[in-house]
Each structure stands twice: as structure tokens, then as C-alpha cells.
Design an enzyme around this catalytic site. Sequence first.
Site, short mmCIF file in Angstrom:
data_model
loop_
_atom_site.label_atom_id
_atom_site.label_comp_id
_atom_site.label_asym_id
_atom_site.label_seq_id
_atom_site.Cartn_x
_atom_site.Cartn_y
_atom_site.Cartn_z
N CYS A 126 35.10 38.67 41.63
CA CYS A 126 33.66 38.45 41.68
C CYS A 126 32.88 39.75 41.48
O CYS A 126 32.77 40.55 42.42
CB CYS A 126 33.29 37.81 43.02
SG CYS A 126 31.52 37.58 43.23
N CYS A 174 29.82 40.19 43.69
CA CYS A 174 30.13 40.48 45.10
C CYS A 174 30.59 41.93 45.25
O CYS A 174 30.21 42.61 46.20
CB CYS A 174 31.26 39.60 45.62
SG CYS A 174 31.13 37.88 45.17
N ASP A 175 31.42 42.41 44.34
CA ASP A 175 32.14 43.67 44.56
C ASP A 175 31.76 44.81 43.62
O ASP A 175 32.22 45.93 43.79
CB ASP A 175 33.66 43.42 44.46
CG ASP A 175 34.13 42.41 45.49
OD1 ASP A 175 33.52 42.36 46.57
OD2 ASP A 175 35.10 41.69 45.23
#
Length: 318
Positions: A133, A136-137
Site C-alpha cells: 500500500c 499507507c507506507d
Amino acid sequence: MRDVIIIGSGPAGWTAAIYAARANLNPLVVASQVEIGGELMNTTEVENFPGFPEAIMGPELMAQMQQQAERFGTEVAYDDATELDLDGDVKRVTLGSGKVEEAKSVIFATGSAYRKLGITREDDLSGHGVSWCATCDGFFFREKTIAVIGGGDSAMEEATFLTKFASKVYLVHRRDEFRASKIMQQRAFDNEKIEVVWNSEVADLQGETALTGIVLRDTVTGDTRELPLDGLFVAIGNDPRTHLVHGKLDLTVDGTIAVDGRSSRTSVPGVFAAGDVIDPSYRQAVTAAASGTVAALDAEHYLAALADVEKAVAVATA
Ligand code: NAP
């Protein structure tokens, strides 16, 4: 007893809820404990959902769908469905809390889950350099060197997004052409931080406690080479999330839930399925939303027929 329980909170689930709620079916959406909103929560700008000419962020789109569903009386359980009893007229959905919800019908809209490479230590290094992701990261990879694996729209989108953070993004694909849409391919080709690595697959992950690099295998010659990296983003598609219904509903050869023609009717009466979990081909937010509509309408017809039968039985036994 409820009329309908909807399992899943992506575009299919919320759209089914909007239609079911407006039909006075008082739906309960089992929205998951942590993954509320589904795949679009991991997306940045959604440019192809009609009605948003300037694009809309994925999480914002999902929040608006939820608001719209709740406006008409949808109830939401922020919990996971852990077990299903789908036989008979009363369907039972067990939640993570242990609570059992009962309904006359169920709409299954659990979407799909990230596909894994299936190589050694992939899980061990997850969160330690290996991710599924970018939104997200990505932030953790400022000025780092990373690789994105895949040749579809997700890989193009993730690679392009990650250039906001990373100093260099290798886009690694196992063939010599992408399957992504032309516009998204072009965006990646035009980005000077992205270097495409054709005909290559990941043979091995390097690093003890965190990823330090990968071993690439040339899919034409079989040669291998090392590529030092700080991060690896896997964007090779999704598999339908069907683990809850294995052995309970018929599946297709693609692993999606089998439905009757263009309807959402599964192999069990009163159980309907919508969105990515029935769709091996298109998997768009807008097609999932349309599929949620179909499921809500099918559930409404099923419930009306059920009510007719109950009335007829009551008259006959009076
Ligand atoms: P996808 O279209 O199925 O593409 C998956 C890619 O990963 C393919 O290029 C495939 O290679 C590769 N792949 C699969 N398994 C692999 C493995 N084990 N090792 C290495 N490579 C592997 O999946 P997606 O990109 O996630 O897209 C899914 C759907 O969502 C599509 O319909 C797409 O259009 C849509 N989507 C749309 C947007 C947007 O419009 N903004 C964004 C993201 C996704 P091959 O090509 O060789 O099969």
C-alpha cells in the site's frame, strides 16, 4: 429480525446499503473493524468516478458513500464477520465481538485482497521494507530507492505516487508490455524518477530484519541479478475475499462467487453477492457500485416474494 445484512464497506457495500435503506429495508452494514471503506481507502485521487470532474480522494469518496447510506437509516457495525450460517430462511452472521446478527437476506460484498508474490520471507519482511500500500507506507521512503512490482493500473498508480517520496522508483514487470490503461502508462513513462525494468520477476528478497534488496530473474534468459533497495511495493492485483463462504456458496473457476447471469443471486436463496467478489474482469469503483445496486434490488425482490409466501401460509393456516 433484520431484512438484510450487508457484509463489506467498499463501493458495492455502501451502494447496496443506499438502495436497501431507501427501500425501507433498514440494512446493517458489517463494515469491518480496520478496513472500513475497502480498497479505495488505499487510493489517492479517483479520476474516473462520474460526477467528480476534478477527481476525489479515495477515502473522501468512501466517507461520502457511507454518509449517504447512513442518511437513509443504514446501521453500521464496525466489526468483522467471522462466521456465516446461510442455510434456511434465517441467515446468521457472527461478528468478531461474538454477537450474532440475524437477517432474512445477506449481501456479500467483501471485495478482494492484495495478491502476494508467494516467495520466501515475504510475510516476514512485510512492514520492514515490503508493502502492498503506497498511500499507507510511501511516507516512510523519503529519498529512498524502491521498486514497484506489476504491470497493471495499480502498479502505475503506486509507482507514480511513490515518486513524491522516493528518489528512485524501479517499475518491475514480468513481460515487455504493461496491461495498464494507456494514460496511466504514459504518466509513468513521463516520470523521470521511474525506471521500467522489463521481463523481470522477483526471485528472492534480501535483508535480515529489513529489506536491503531483491534478486531479479530475467523471464526470458533466466539470468539473475541483485538490485539493492530500501523498499518493495507489490501491486500485482487482487484475489476475491471468499474465505468466509468456502463450502457454503458456489465459486467460479476464477475464484469469484458464482452468481446467476447478470443478477447477484448466489447458489443459496436469500444470499446475494456484489462487487469485486463476483467480478474477475472489470473491478472498478463504478462497476462495484452498480453491482451493489443490483444486489439491493435482488434482495428487495426476494424479500417481497418471501413476504407473499408468509402471507399465503398465514391465510391458509388461519
Ligand atoms: P491487474 O490489472 O490484474 O494487473 C496485475 C499485474 O500484476 C499484471 O501486470 C500482472 O502481469 C502482474 N502480476 C500478476 N501476478 C504476478 C506475479 N505473481 N508476479 C509478478 N507480476 C504479477 O491488477 P491491478 O493493477 O491491481 O488492477 C485491478 C483492476 O483495478 C483493473 O481493472 C484496473 O483497471 C483497476 N484499477 C484502476 C485504477 C484507476 O483507474 N485509477 C487504479 C488501480 C486499479 P501480467 O500483465 O503479465 O498478467
